[in-house]
Write an enzyme that holds these catalytic residues in place. Structure first.
Site, PDB file in Angstrom:
ATOM      1  N   ARG A  25       0.823  -1.213   0.000  1.00  0.00           N
ATOM      2  CA  ARG A  25       0.000   0.000   0.000  1.00  0.00           C
ATOM      3  C   ARG A  25       0.860   1.267   0.000  1.00  0.00           C
ATOM      4  O   ARG A  25       0.512   2.254   0.640  1.00  0.00           O
ATOM      5  CB  ARG A  25      -0.936   0.031   1.215  1.00  0.00           C
ATOM      6  CG  ARG A  25      -1.963  -1.080   1.236  1.00  0.00           C
ATOM      7  CD  ARG A  25      -3.079  -0.786   0.246  1.00  0.00           C
ATOM      8  NE  ARG A  25      -4.156  -1.750   0.351  1.00  0.00           N
ATOM      9  CZ  ARG A  25      -5.295  -1.531   0.995  1.00  0.00           C
ATOM     10  NH1 ARG A  25      -5.504  -0.405   1.596  1.00  0.00           N
ATOM     11  NH2 ARG A  25      -6.220  -2.452   1.025  1.00  0.00           N
ATOM     12  N   ARG A  29      -3.393   6.898   0.841  1.00  0.00           N
ATOM     13  CA  ARG A  29      -3.860   8.131   1.500  1.00  0.00           C
ATOM     14  C   ARG A  29      -2.844   8.824   2.391  1.00  0.00           C
ATOM     15  O   ARG A  29      -3.004   9.983   2.716  1.00  0.00           O
ATOM     16  CB  ARG A  29      -5.112   7.820   2.328  1.00  0.00           C
ATOM     17  CG  ARG A  29      -6.354   7.729   1.476  1.00  0.00           C
ATOM     18  CD  ARG A  29      -7.486   7.097   2.243  1.00  0.00           C
ATOM     19  NE  ARG A  29      -7.131   5.739   2.606  1.00  0.00           N
ATOM     20  CZ  ARG A  29      -7.965   4.856   3.147  1.00  0.00           C
ATOM     21  NH1 ARG A  29      -9.186   5.208   3.417  1.00  0.00           N
ATOM     22  NH2 ARG A  29      -7.570   3.636   3.426  1.00  0.00           N
ATOM     23  N   ARG A  38      -7.001  12.018  -5.372  1.00  0.00           N
ATOM     24  CA  ARG A  38      -8.173  11.301  -4.856  1.00  0.00           C
ATOM     25  C   ARG A  38      -9.372  12.223  -4.654  1.00  0.00           C
ATOM     26  O   ARG A  38     -10.519  11.794  -4.826  1.00  0.00           O
ATOM     27  CB  ARG A  38      -7.776  10.614  -3.548  1.00  0.00           C
ATOM     28  CG  ARG A  38      -8.843   9.816  -2.864  1.00  0.00           C
ATOM     29  CD  ARG A  38      -9.118   8.520  -3.574  1.00  0.00           C
ATOM     30  NE  ARG A  38      -9.973   7.678  -2.761  1.00  0.00           N
ATOM     31  CZ  ARG A  38     -11.301   7.734  -2.789  1.00  0.00           C
ATOM     32  NH1 ARG A  38     -11.906   8.560  -3.603  1.00  0.00           N
ATOM     33  NH2 ARG A  38     -12.008   6.939  -2.003  1.00  0.00           N
ATOM     34  N   ASP A  74      -6.668  -2.947  -7.245  1.00  0.00           N
ATOM     35  CA  ASP A  74      -7.168  -3.527  -5.996  1.00  0.00           C
ATOM     36  C   ASP A  74      -7.413  -5.011  -6.193  1.00  0.00           C
ATOM     37  O   ASP A  74      -7.777  -5.444  -7.295  1.00  0.00           O
ATOM     38  CB  ASP A  74      -8.466  -2.847  -5.548  1.00  0.00           C
ATOM     39  CG  ASP A  74      -8.780  -3.188  -4.100  1.00  0.00           C
ATOM     40  OD1 ASP A  74      -8.300  -2.463  -3.207  1.00  0.00           O
ATOM     41  OD2 ASP A  74      -9.473  -4.196  -3.855  1.00  0.00           O
ATOM     42  N   TYR A 151     -14.481 -12.256   0.349  1.00  0.00           N
ATOM     43  CA  TYR A 151     -15.232 -11.051  -0.038  1.00  0.00           C
ATOM     44  C   TYR A 151     -16.456 -11.413  -0.869  1.00  0.00           C
ATOM     45  O   TYR A 151     -17.529 -10.836  -0.700  1.00  0.00           O
ATOM     46  CB  TYR A 151     -14.333 -10.082  -0.817  1.00  0.00           C
ATOM     47  CG  TYR A 151     -13.402  -9.296   0.075  1.00  0.00           C
ATOM     48  CD1 TYR A 151     -13.852  -8.179   0.768  1.00  0.00           C
ATOM     49  CD2 TYR A 151     -12.078  -9.673   0.241  1.00  0.00           C
ATOM     50  CE1 TYR A 151     -13.011  -7.455   1.598  1.00  0.00           C
ATOM     51  CE2 TYR A 151     -11.222  -8.964   1.066  1.00  0.00           C
ATOM     52  CZ  TYR A 151     -11.688  -7.854   1.743  1.00  0.00           C
ATOM     53  OH  TYR A 151     -10.856  -7.149   2.571  1.00  0.00           O
TER      54      TYR A 151
HETATM   55  O1  CP3 Z   1       0.169  -1.309  -2.589  1.00  0.00           O
HETATM   56  C1  CP3 Z   1      -0.203  -0.473  -3.403  1.00  0.00           C
HETATM   57  O2  CP3 Z   1       0.263   0.685  -3.400  1.00  0.00           O
HETATM   58  C2  CP3 Z   1      -1.112  -0.899  -4.529  1.00  0.00           C
HETATM   59  C3  CP3 Z   1      -2.502  -0.696  -4.336  1.00  0.00           C
HETATM   60  C4  CP3 Z   1      -3.398  -1.630  -3.553  1.00  0.00           C
HETATM   61  C5  CP3 Z   1      -4.717  -1.248  -3.194  1.00  0.00           C
HETATM   62  N1  CP3 Z   1      -5.348  -2.310  -2.627  1.00  0.00           N
HETATM   63  C6  CP3 Z   1      -5.326   0.063  -3.447  1.00  0.00           C
HETATM   64  C7  CP3 Z   1      -6.384   0.523  -2.511  1.00  0.00           C
HETATM   65  C8  CP3 Z   1      -3.223  -2.947  -3.120  1.00  0.00           C
HETATM   66  C9  CP3 Z   1      -2.003  -3.826  -3.212  1.00  0.00           C
HETATM   67  C10 CP3 Z   1      -4.463  -3.361  -2.552  1.00  0.00           C
HETATM   68  C11 CP3 Z   1      -4.697  -4.725  -2.033  1.00  0.00           C
HETATM   69  C12 CP3 Z   1      -5.909  -4.985  -1.230  1.00  0.00           C
HETATM   70  N2  CP3 Z   1      -7.177  -4.454  -1.369  1.00  0.00           N
HETATM   71  C13 CP3 Z   1      -5.974  -5.959  -0.219  1.00  0.00           C
HETATM   72  C14 CP3 Z   1      -4.841  -6.875   0.166  1.00  0.00           C
HETATM   73  C15 CP3 Z   1      -3.858  -6.174   1.013  1.00  0.00           C
HETATM   74  C16 CP3 Z   1      -4.328  -5.912   2.382  1.00  0.00           C
HETATM   75  O3  CP3 Z   1      -4.357  -4.766   2.783  1.00  0.00           O
HETATM   76  O4  CP3 Z   1      -4.607  -6.912   3.069  1.00  0.00           O
HETATM   77  C17 CP3 Z   1      -7.280  -5.966   0.311  1.00  0.00           C
HETATM   78  C18 CP3 Z   1      -7.801  -6.823   1.439  1.00  0.00           C
HETATM   79  C19 CP3 Z   1      -8.034  -5.013  -0.439  1.00  0.00           C
HETATM   80  C20 CP3 Z   1      -9.478  -4.699  -0.301  1.00  0.00           C
HETATM   81  C21 CP3 Z   1      -9.711  -3.286   0.034  1.00  0.00           C
HETATM   82  N3  CP3 Z   1      -9.471  -2.215  -0.809  1.00  0.00           N
HETATM   83  C22 CP3 Z   1     -10.222  -2.765   1.249  1.00  0.00           C
HETATM   84  C23 CP3 Z   1     -10.597  -3.623   2.451  1.00  0.00           C
HETATM   85  C24 CP3 Z   1     -10.292  -1.382   1.099  1.00  0.00           C
HETATM   86  C25 CP3 Z   1     -10.870  -0.409   2.086  1.00  0.00           C
HETATM   87  C26 CP3 Z   1      -9.961  -0.187   3.234  1.00  0.00           C
HETATM   88  C27 CP3 Z   1      -8.917   0.830   2.927  1.00  0.00           C
HETATM   89  O5  CP3 Z   1      -7.727   0.522   3.097  1.00  0.00           O
HETATM   90  O6  CP3 Z   1      -9.314   1.933   2.565  1.00  0.00           O
HETATM   91  C28 CP3 Z   1      -9.788  -1.047  -0.179  1.00  0.00           C
HETATM   92  C29 CP3 Z   1      -9.626   0.303  -0.748  1.00  0.00           C
HETATM   93  C30 CP3 Z   1      -8.280   0.649  -1.322  1.00  0.00           C
HETATM   94  N4  CP3 Z   1      -7.536  -0.126  -2.160  1.00  0.00           N
HETATM   95  C31 CP3 Z   1      -7.574   1.863  -1.102  1.00  0.00           C
HETATM   96  C32 CP3 Z   1      -6.395   1.788  -1.851  1.00  0.00           C
HETATM   97  C33 CP3 Z   1      -5.299   2.827  -2.003  1.00  0.00           C
HETATM   98  C34 CP3 Z   1      -8.060   3.028  -0.239  1.00  0.00           C
HETATM   99  C35 CP3 Z   1      -8.245   4.114  -1.175  1.00  0.00           C
HETATM  100  C36 CP3 Z   1      -8.910   5.361  -0.811  1.00  0.00           C
HETATM  101  O7  CP3 Z   1      -9.954   5.393  -0.127  1.00  0.00           O
HETATM  102  O8  CP3 Z   1      -8.389   6.355  -1.309  1.00  0.00           O
END
Ligand code: CP3
Length: 350
Positions: A25, A29, A38, A74, A151
């Site tokens: 990640r 943010r 964003r 994602d 999911y």
């Molecule tokens: O690593 C990176 O920079 C690449 C981007 C990336 C995202 N999601 C973008 C994202 C990666 C590698 C993921 C993987 C992901 N997504 C996982 C596996 C990794 C982990 O954290 O366990 C999971 C479970 C998800 C599912 C997911 N996506 C959730 C549960 C959420 C909401 C919670 C949160 O962190 O906001 C997301 C949203 C998400 N995916 C964001 C980002 C940057 C948040 C974005 C925002 O609101 O601006």
């Protein structure tokens, strides 16, 4: 040697000039530059517009000396094209509007070719790879069948995975059908990412630590193994990541992956013993230490490096993703510390 091949060498268990570091990640943010983009778009819009996703992928790589870029996408995106829908609700996280619960739901799941519905991720990879011009390696990724199934079945994030384990225990044949479809979907997507320029891919089994080793072996391992076999046959190096997996590490290694991810709950040398020889290890720093005072951050990072002792195949990373409230200065300090570290550098640390 530079950012060009430290990370790739570590994935091959070769020595490098210093320990490579990237952060799960790393685009997100906690970065002001990310928040600025964003503000203007919905999250799905960002993922689906390759120029925007490529720009965001590159933000952390230009801001810090990270040794790898990871495509901005994602893990849940492949579910949308299977027919269950996908929404990211502001402040609430992901939601699957048509969750998979019955035999008909599983039968109706589509398994499209990635080029049909995920072309935007592949285009983003091509843009980023060209832009990086081999200066920094590029990571592709996908969710693992188990985490995606959770999911798809629960309809969103979950605490106890009641419905997921319910299907596993009560309808094992249905469970296996679902996992087979997801494994095919994930494998073809990762192979397509390799063709589009991803040099290493990571399989995120973020929530698999909710299972006992026996359940992992019975209900998950064969499907994860299928994905890694496809990658190995295609010659694409891979990282196998999960959290809460202290007792699953030997089984995850058996499922596949040149490098196995570990969270912070197990000391990295103990984790590596469980993973065994012949595989690398990635991770181990608690993401919360990036919010701690600088001396604590450096001490904790140093302890990990001390425990590894320069063993080839170590990729420094957090045990899970960067938290949104992380100060950007701490990320810079961590990356620079890992690169400058030499054994015994802070002798009063222990
Ligand atoms: O690593 C990176 O920079 C690449 C981007 C990336 C995202 N999601 C973008 C994202 C990666 C590698 C993921 C993987 C992901 N997504 C996982 C596996 C990794 C982990 O954290 O366990 C999971 C479970 C998800 C599912 C997911 N996506 C959730 C549960 C959420 C909401 C919670 C949160 O962190 O906001 C997301 C949203 C998400 N995916 C964001 C980002 C940057 C948040 C974005 C925002 O609101 O601006």
């Amino acid at each position: 040697m530079s950012r060009t091949d430290r990370f790739l060498r570590a994935c091959r268990l070769e020595n490098a000039d210093c320990t490579p570091v990237w952060l799960m990640r790393q685009a997100g943010r906690y970065m002001a530059a990310y928040r600025k983009v964003r503000e203007k778009y919905f999250l799905l819009e960002m993922f689906k517009t390759p120029d925007i996703a490529a720009g965001v992928t590159l933000q952390p790589v230009y801001a810090y000396e990270l040794d790898a870029a990871i495509v901005f996408a994602d893990i849940l995106l492949p579910l949308e094209g299977m027919g269950v829908g996908l929404e990211f609700l502001e402040k609430e996280g992901p939601r699957i509007p048509n969750p998979v619960r019955t035999p008909a739901d599983v039968a109706n799941l589509a398994v499209p070719e990635p080029e049909e519905d995920l072309g935007y991720v592949l285009t983003c990879l091509r843009i980023v790879r060209a832009e990086l011009a081999n200066k920094v390696p590029l990571i592709g990724f996908a969710g693992a069948p188990f985490t995606l199934a959770s999911y798809a079945i629960e309809g969103g994030s979950s605490r106890n995975f009641l419905r997921t384990k319910g299907m596993m225990y009560e309808h094992p044949a249905l469970w296996n059908q679902l996992m087979e479809k997801l494994a095919r979907r994930v494998a073809s997507f990762l192979l397509a990412q390799g063709r589009a320029g991803a040099q290493v891919v990571q399989l995120f089994d973020s929530w698999v630590g909710c299972l006992s080793p026996a359940d992992y072996q019975e209900y998950v391992l064969p499907h994860a193994r299928y994905v890694f076999r496809c990658l190995r046959e295609a010659g694409i190096p891979s990282i196998h990541f999960g959290t809460g997996t202290a007792d699953l590490l030997p089984l995850m290694r058996a499922a596949g992956g040149e490098v196995v991810g570990v969270d912070w709950r197990t000391p990295i040398d103990v984790a590596w013993t469980r993973v065994g020889d012949g595989a690398g290890v990635q991770g181990n720093l608690d993401p919360v230490t990036l919010l701690a005072p600088r001396d604590v951050l450096v001490r904790k990072a140093g302890e990990i490096l001390d425990r590894v002792g320069g063993r080839p195949g170590h990729v420094f990373n957090l045990g899970h993703g960067v938290l949104p409230s992380t100060p950007e200065d701490s990320v810079r300090a961590l990356v620079d510390f890992v690169h400058q570290y030499e054994p015994g550098w802070l002798p009063d640390r222990r």
